[in-house]
Write an enzyme that holds these catalytic residues in place. Structure first.
Site, PDB file in Angstrom:
ATOM      1  N   HIS A 122       0.835  -1.207   0.000  1.00 34.06           N
ATOM      2  CA  HIS A 122       0.000   0.000   0.000  1.00 34.06           C
ATOM      3  C   HIS A 122       0.872   1.260   0.000  1.00 34.06           C
ATOM      4  O   HIS A 122       1.198   1.813   1.040  1.00 34.06           O
ATOM      5  CB  HIS A 122      -0.893  -0.039   1.250  1.00 34.06           C
ATOM      6  CG  HIS A 122      -2.017   0.941   1.231  1.00 34.06           C
ATOM      7  ND1 HIS A 122      -3.259   0.647   1.729  1.00 34.06           N
ATOM      8  CD2 HIS A 122      -2.096   2.225   0.793  1.00 34.06           C
ATOM      9  CE1 HIS A 122      -4.051   1.699   1.614  1.00 34.06           C
ATOM     10  NE2 HIS A 122      -3.367   2.679   1.043  1.00 34.06           N
ATOM     11  N   HIS A 173       1.301   5.090  -1.940  1.00 34.66           N
ATOM     12  CA  HIS A 173       0.805   6.111  -2.878  1.00 34.66           C
ATOM     13  C   HIS A 173       2.011   6.788  -3.529  1.00 34.66           C
ATOM     14  O   HIS A 173       2.706   7.566  -2.881  1.00 34.66           O
ATOM     15  CB  HIS A 173      -0.062   7.141  -2.149  1.00 34.66           C
ATOM     16  CG  HIS A 173      -1.317   6.555  -1.567  1.00 34.66           C
ATOM     17  ND1 HIS A 173      -2.469   6.385  -2.303  1.00 34.66           N
ATOM     18  CD2 HIS A 173      -1.594   6.065  -0.339  1.00 34.66           C
ATOM     19  CE1 HIS A 173      -3.410   5.830  -1.543  1.00 34.66           C
ATOM     20  NE2 HIS A 173      -2.896   5.621  -0.342  1.00 34.66           N
ATOM     21  N   LEU A 174       2.222   6.472  -4.806  1.00 35.03           N
ATOM     22  CA  LEU A 174       3.375   7.061  -5.506  1.00 35.03           C
ATOM     23  C   LEU A 174       2.997   8.352  -6.230  1.00 35.03           C
ATOM     24  O   LEU A 174       3.875   9.089  -6.677  1.00 35.03           O
ATOM     25  CB  LEU A 174       3.979   6.056  -6.492  1.00 35.03           C
ATOM     26  CG  LEU A 174       4.713   4.867  -5.861  1.00 35.03           C
ATOM     27  CD1 LEU A 174       5.202   3.899  -6.945  1.00 35.03           C
ATOM     28  CD2 LEU A 174       5.893   5.332  -5.008  1.00 35.03           C
ATOM     29  N   ASN A 187      -5.133   5.697  -6.817  1.00 32.86           N
ATOM     30  CA  ASN A 187      -5.787   7.018  -6.805  1.00 32.86           C
ATOM     31  C   ASN A 187      -4.885   8.111  -7.375  1.00 32.86           C
ATOM     32  O   ASN A 187      -4.609   9.117  -6.742  1.00 32.86           O
ATOM     33  CB  ASN A 187      -6.302   7.390  -5.401  1.00 32.86           C
ATOM     34  CG  ASN A 187      -5.214   7.454  -4.354  1.00 32.86           C
ATOM     35  OD1 ASN A 187      -4.115   6.926  -4.544  1.00 32.86           O
ATOM     36  ND2 ASN A 187      -5.502   8.107  -3.239  1.00 32.86           N
ATOM     37  N   ASP A 218      -8.874   2.693  -2.963  1.00 36.94           N
ATOM     38  CA  ASP A 218      -8.398   3.250  -1.694  1.00 36.94           C
ATOM     39  C   ASP A 218      -8.409   4.774  -1.682  1.00 36.94           C
ATOM     40  O   ASP A 218      -8.102   5.430  -2.667  1.00 36.94           O
ATOM     41  CB  ASP A 218      -6.983   2.771  -1.381  1.00 36.94           C
ATOM     42  CG  ASP A 218      -6.482   3.360  -0.084  1.00 36.94           C
ATOM     43  OD1 ASP A 218      -7.009   2.995   0.964  1.00 36.94           O
ATOM     44  OD2 ASP A 218      -5.585   4.229  -0.125  1.00 36.94           O
ATOM     45  N   HIS A 236     -10.954   0.068   1.223  1.00 37.08           N
ATOM     46  CA  HIS A 236     -10.793   1.099   2.254  1.00 37.08           C
ATOM     47  C   HIS A 236     -12.101   1.109   3.039  1.00 37.08           C
ATOM     48  O   HIS A 236     -13.093   1.683   2.586  1.00 37.08           O
ATOM     49  CB  HIS A 236     -10.535   2.455   1.592  1.00 37.08           C
ATOM     50  CG  HIS A 236     -10.417   3.592   2.559  1.00 37.08           C
ATOM     51  ND1 HIS A 236      -9.410   4.534   2.469  1.00 37.08           N
ATOM     52  CD2 HIS A 236     -11.152   3.959   3.635  1.00 37.08           C
ATOM     53  CE1 HIS A 236      -9.547   5.416   3.448  1.00 37.08           C
ATOM     54  NE2 HIS A 236     -10.611   5.097   4.160  1.00 37.08           N
ATOM     55  N   ASP A 244       0.791   2.506   3.822  1.00 37.73           N
ATOM     56  CA  ASP A 244      -0.129   3.585   3.420  1.00 37.73           C
ATOM     57  C   ASP A 244       0.623   4.903   3.262  1.00 37.73           C
ATOM     58  O   ASP A 244       0.103   5.972   3.598  1.00 37.73           O
ATOM     59  CB  ASP A 244      -1.294   3.739   4.420  1.00 37.73           C
ATOM     60  CG  ASP A 244      -2.423   4.595   3.851  1.00 37.73           C
ATOM     61  OD1 ASP A 244      -2.387   4.909   2.649  1.00 37.73           O
ATOM     62  OD2 ASP A 244      -3.340   4.953   4.614  1.00 37.73           O
ATOM     63  N   HIS A 297       2.041  14.286   0.933  1.00 37.68           N
ATOM     64  CA  HIS A 297       1.316  15.495   0.522  1.00 37.68           C
ATOM     65  C   HIS A 297       2.274  16.676   0.593  1.00 37.68           C
ATOM     66  O   HIS A 297       3.288  16.624   1.302  1.00 37.68           O
ATOM     67  CB  HIS A 297       0.122  15.750   1.444  1.00 37.68           C
ATOM     68  CG  HIS A 297      -1.003  14.772   1.233  1.00 37.68           C
ATOM     69  ND1 HIS A 297      -1.777  14.763   0.095  1.00 37.68           N
ATOM     70  CD2 HIS A 297      -1.478  13.773   2.009  1.00 37.68           C
ATOM     71  CE1 HIS A 297      -2.696  13.801   0.180  1.00 37.68           C
ATOM     72  NE2 HIS A 297      -2.531  13.175   1.334  1.00 37.68           N
TER      73      HIS A 297
HETATM   74  O1  DOR Z   1      -5.153   9.308   4.750  1.00 35.30           O
HETATM   75  C1  DOR Z   1      -5.241   8.788   3.662  1.00 35.30           C
HETATM   76  N1  DOR Z   1      -4.612   9.313   2.594  1.00 35.30           N
HETATM   77  N2  DOR Z   1      -5.981   7.690   3.527  1.00 35.30           N
HETATM   78  C2  DOR Z   1      -6.218   7.151   2.325  1.00 35.30           C
HETATM   79  O2  DOR Z   1      -6.849   6.124   2.264  1.00 35.30           O
HETATM   80  C3  DOR Z   1      -5.738   7.813   1.092  1.00 35.30           C
HETATM   81  C4  DOR Z   1      -4.530   8.582   1.364  1.00 35.30           C
HETATM   82  C5  DOR Z   1      -4.115   9.489   0.251  1.00 35.30           C
HETATM   83  O3  DOR Z   1      -4.165   9.078  -0.906  1.00 35.30           O
HETATM   84  O4  DOR Z   1      -3.650  10.593   0.531  1.00 35.30           O
END
Ligand code: DOR
Length: 447
Positions: free
Chosen positions: A63, A65-66, A97, A155, A182, A316, A320
């Site tokens: 899990h 996020h790239l 996503n 997700d 999710h 996860d 950001h």
């Molecule tokens: O906190 C989260 N951020 N939960 C998620 O399921 C997605 C993720 C995101 O893509 O930033």
């Protein structure tokens, strides 16, 4: 022939039940031999001294996020996989996503192409469950399977419509793909900002109740049992979810689950107080979905990880930008950058006596591989183990080294961690991917 010999470390390979001092020899990118003094038998080799260190298969993250394509300001495949290497990860499953979302062959192929070009470690793509992640109609699972996805997930959002989720589970079984949900009911979380509890009340923030997760866990388990599909529950965060998963597994349902390092170690108090209880704060870097919960949840999650009710640690990793976090709490993006602190956070469980080191390593290597059936799928031979012939992917660890988290030094573009300035115990000293050093703190001196 390129040969790398890693000498004299404590080699832990849970897939083979190995735990003892040994050398690991990698030839042309693949594990050749593992055993005492094996490194001394090879003449021409690049050498690493792992005396006093722990040598394990490279970690596998289900899990990550790239962010590429679409959100390259937050992370790219290059920076995300560099962060993975720093964290001891040699395989990351890239969440769907992105923009565009991973709901077509073209999107999946573009990620695979970019990963080939700029990835520091292996990237396995995850496809969407629904078109555009909109929760209205199924994405073309067969096409996505053909393009090489290892799972399906929306997700960030749950698939809310139970009938759609039922069909997703039914359909995915044809390609042997897990449906990674999710679990948070959007109707119950509404615009909830953090765990529903006393800290949310104190801060005047709307809560996301534990039951929003648990009702979906229960519902989706029922749908998995109805369809025979493989349900994978992303980032389990509550004691109630653990009880539901335990009961489902006891009945023989095809359910697997992962837990994130932050849910194993941090509580909702992090949002309002962090290290300092004298005044309240609104720490957006502790905002995440599902939210940080309570001590009772942490205890249940740790016990479930130890017993195997939870199959895997998954980061996860959700990078950001500053602009996403340095704003009003309600507007801040949820998510924590995690790849580079994951091992050290998880080591807290070992130092607290809640899990032993080989079990933790299992949950970060062969555990996730088996959870998604990658050990029996063509093309993924040897992931998560140091068996001869497996990819030469290795993490070299110092379980006791202390270090202070400095987000400015992260390889990830995401600096959004609530751990800045904290001392953690457990260091990824070096990472080897396909027989090449991709991360090195300078502590493994060539012999
Ligand atoms: O906190 C989260 N951020 N939960 C998620 O399921 C997605 C993720 C995101 O893509 O930033």
């Amino acid at each position: 022939m390129a040969t790398l010999a890693i000498h004299n470390g404590r080699v832990i390979d849970p897939a083979l039940g190995r735990d003892g001092i040994a050398d690991v020899v990698i030839v042309d990118g693949r594990i050749a031999r593992v055993g005492p003094n094996e490194g001394d038998m090879v003449v021409e080799a690049e050498r690493i001294d792992a005396t006093g260190l722990v040598v394990v298969p490279g970690f596998v993250d289900l899990h990550t996020h790239l962010r590429e394509p679409g959100f390259e300001g937050k992370e790219t495949i290059r920076t995300g996989t560099a962060a993975a290497a720093r964290g001891g990860y040699t395989t990351v499953c890239a969440m769907a996503n992105t923009r565009p979302p991973m709901d077509s062959r073209a999107a999946i192929e573009s990620v695979l192409r970019e990963a080939e070009k700029s990835g520091i470690v292996r990237v396995l793509p995850i496809g969407c469950i629904t078109r555009g992640r909109e929760g209205a109609e199924l994405a073309p699972a067969g096409e996505l399977a053909g393009a090489g996805v290892v799972a399906l997930s929306d997700d960030g959002d749950a698939v809310s419509d139970p009938s759609l989720m039922r069909h997703a589970l039914e359909y995915a079984t044809r390609w042997g793909l897990p449906v990674a949900q999710h679990c948070e009911d959007p109707a119950l979380v509404r615009d909830g900002q953090m765990h529903e509890g006393w800290v949310a009340t104190r801060l005047g923030l709307r809560g996301r109740p534990a039951s929003a997760e648990e009702t979906f866990v229960a519902r989706d388990i029922a749908l998995a049992e109805l369809t025979g599909g493989h349900l994978h529950i992303c980032h389990v965060s509550t004691a109630g979810s653990v009880a539901l998963i335990a009961a489902a597994k006891a009945r023989g349902a095809h359910v697997t689950a992962e837990v994130a390092p932050h849910h194993l170690t941090l509580t909702h108090e992090e949002v309002g107080f962090g290290d300092d209880y004298r005044s309240i704060h609104y720490h957006t870097n502790a905002k995440v979905n599902p939210p940080l919960r309570e001590e009772v949840d942490i205890a249940a999650l740790r016990a479930a990880l130890r017993s195997g009710i939870i199959d895997a640690v998954a980061t996860d990793h959700a990078p950001h930008g500053q602009g996403d976090k340095e704003i009003e709490f309600d507007l801040a993006a949820p998510g924590l950058t995690m790849l580079e602190t994951s091992f050290a956070l998880c080591m807290k469980l070992v130092h607290d006596g809640d899990i032993d080191l080989p079990t933790l390593i299992e949950r970060m290597t062969i555990g996730p591989v088996r959870a998604w059936g990658l050990d029996i799928r063509a093309g993924f031979d040897g992931l998560g183990t140091l068996a001869p012939g497996a990819p030469g992917d290795v993490a070299i660890l110092d379980p006791n080294a202390e270090w202070t988290v400095d987000p400015a030094a992260f390889a990830s573009k995401g600096k959004n961690t609530p751990l800045a300035g904290r001392m953690l115990r457990g260091l990824v000293v070096a990472t080897v991917f396909g027989g090449a050093l991709v991360h090195d703190t300078g502590r493994v001196v060539a012999l």
